[in-house]
Scaffold this motif. Structure first.
Motif, PDB file in Angstrom:
ATOM      1  N   GLN A 116       0.784  -1.219   0.188  1.00 18.33           N
ATOM      2  CA  GLN A 116      -0.112  -0.016   0.055  1.00 18.33           C
ATOM      3  C   GLN A 116       1.012   1.089  -0.125  1.00 18.33           C
ATOM      4  O   GLN A 116       0.535   2.315  -0.637  1.00 18.33           O
ATOM      5  N   LEU A 117       1.917   1.191   0.711  1.00 23.85           N
ATOM      6  CA  LEU A 117       3.005   2.262   0.638  1.00 23.85           C
ATOM      7  C   LEU A 117       3.469   2.498  -0.924  1.00 23.85           C
ATOM      8  O   LEU A 117       3.520   3.806  -1.297  1.00 23.85           O
ATOM      9  N   ARG A 118       3.908   1.525  -1.424  1.00 27.61           N
ATOM     10  CA  ARG A 118       4.568   1.666  -2.869  1.00 27.61           C
ATOM     11  C   ARG A 118       3.329   2.143  -3.637  1.00 27.61           C
ATOM     12  O   ARG A 118       3.499   3.200  -4.473  1.00 27.61           O
ATOM     13  N   ALA A 119       2.010   1.832  -3.525  1.00 28.04           N
ATOM     14  CA  ALA A 119       1.022   2.373  -4.334  1.00 28.04           C
ATOM     15  C   ALA A 119       0.661   3.864  -3.963  1.00 28.04           C
ATOM     16  O   ALA A 119       0.594   4.594  -4.973  1.00 28.04           O
ATOM     17  N   ALA A 120       0.944   4.292  -2.701  1.00 32.64           N
ATOM     18  CA  ALA A 120       0.530   5.630  -2.415  1.00 32.64           C
ATOM     19  C   ALA A 120       1.738   6.384  -3.169  1.00 32.64           C
ATOM     20  O   ALA A 120       1.473   7.597  -3.622  1.00 32.64           O
ATOM     21  N   LEU A 121       2.987   6.045  -3.099  1.00 36.30           N
ATOM     22  CA  LEU A 121       3.985   6.712  -3.580  1.00 36.30           C
ATOM     23  C   LEU A 121       3.852   6.715  -5.218  1.00 36.30           C
ATOM     24  O   LEU A 121       4.066   7.939  -5.893  1.00 36.30           O
ATOM     25  N   THR A 122       3.538   5.823  -5.519  1.00 33.08           N
ATOM     26  CA  THR A 122       3.338   5.610  -7.247  1.00 33.08           C
ATOM     27  C   THR A 122       2.434   6.451  -7.787  1.00 33.08           C
ATOM     28  O   THR A 122       2.385   7.122  -8.879  1.00 33.08           O
ATOM     29  N   ARG A 123       1.415   6.749  -6.958  1.00 29.80           N
ATOM     30  CA  ARG A 123       0.082   7.373  -7.783  1.00 29.80           C
ATOM     31  C   ARG A 123       0.342   8.915  -7.288  1.00 29.80           C
ATOM     32  O   ARG A 123      -0.367   9.757  -8.039  1.00 29.80           O
ATOM     33  N   ALA A 124       1.410   9.283  -6.306  1.00 33.91           N
ATOM     34  CA  ALA A 124       1.653  10.824  -6.260  1.00 33.91           C
ATOM     35  C   ALA A 124       2.477  11.588  -7.278  1.00 33.91           C
ATOM     36  O   ALA A 124       3.124  10.721  -7.884  1.00 33.91           O
ATOM     37  N   THR A 125       2.348  12.751  -7.132  1.00 35.10           N
ATOM     38  CA  THR A 125       2.992  13.420  -8.269  1.00 35.10           C
ATOM     39  C   THR A 125       4.114  14.310  -7.317  1.00 35.10           C
ATOM     40  O   THR A 125       5.309  14.461  -7.796  1.00 35.10           O
ATOM     41  N   VAL A 126       4.084  14.590  -5.869  1.00 30.21           N
ATOM     42  CA  VAL A 126       5.124  15.201  -5.125  1.00 30.21           C
ATOM     43  C   VAL A 126       4.876  14.606  -3.827  1.00 30.21           C
ATOM     44  O   VAL A 126       3.925  14.271  -3.397  1.00 30.21           O
ATOM     45  N   PHE A 127       6.191  14.381  -3.308  1.00 21.72           N
ATOM     46  CA  PHE A 127       6.097  14.162  -1.686  1.00 21.72           C
ATOM     47  C   PHE A 127       6.391  15.493  -0.758  1.00 21.72           C
ATOM     48  O   PHE A 127       7.221  16.083  -1.281  1.00 21.72           O
TER      49      PHE A 127
END
Length: 176
Positions: free
Chosen positions: A67-78
């Motif tokens: 789920q963490l990988r998915a959240a990072l993958t769908r983001a544009t910016v951290f």
């Protein structure tokens, strides 16, 4: 989509992130994912409601690695508003996910974020500066966004585990 990963506690200054997010131009249609748990979860949910952005802010709580990988993958910016980062593993994970970073100009973060290359540093605690820097990333052309993503990958390569182990082994052996 903006993403934050970390403990949901006071030293992370997530109130600054929520206020900056609320200040973004609604035309951006931005969303915010907050990944992690902590003692301020209920207060921050109330703040999001008070700011009128609760429909665009997702408090994901503790998540699995997938789920963490998915959240990072769908983001544009951290986004990292914290002023208490000693190493910021979460920021390094975001960089390894090829995300541009918008982070407070404090502690270890300037070591990771090279202003204008893989993201932007903002004045710690400044809602307006954080909102401006998030807007800068969210409105980049595709080419500029790709350039920032590549810089994040380039800078994080210096923290590769095999490289780090090799350096420590050389030091242990007394090599220069």
């Amino acid at each position: 989509r903006v993403v934050f990963v970390g403990r949901v506690t006071g030293e992370k200054h997530l109130d600054v992130l929520l206020k900056a997010f609320a200040a973004l131009d609604p035309a951006l249609k931005a969303k915010l994912d907050i990944v992690g748990g902590g003692d301020l979860m209920n207060q921050l949910k109330q703040l999001a409601k008070d700011l009128g952005v609760s429909d665009r802010v997702n408090f994901l709580g503790y998540v699995t690695d997938e789920q963490l990988r998915a959240a990072l993958t769908r983001a544009t910016v951290f986004a990292m508003p914290s002023v208490a980062e000693l190493q910021s593993i979460a920021t390094m994970e975001a960089m390894a996910s090829a995300l541009p970073i918008v982070a407070a100009n404090a502690m270890a973060l300037p070591h990771l974020v090279h202003h204008g290359e893989n993201g932007y540093l903002f004045e710690p605690g400044s809602v307006s500066d954080l909102a401006a820097k998030l807007t800068d990333v969210l409105t980049l052309s595709d080419d500029e966004l790709l350039r920032m993503k590549k810089w994040s990958l380039k800078y994080i390569a210096a923290h590769d585990i095999q490289r780090t182990i090799s350096i420590f082994e050389s030091l242990y052996r007394g090599e220069p």
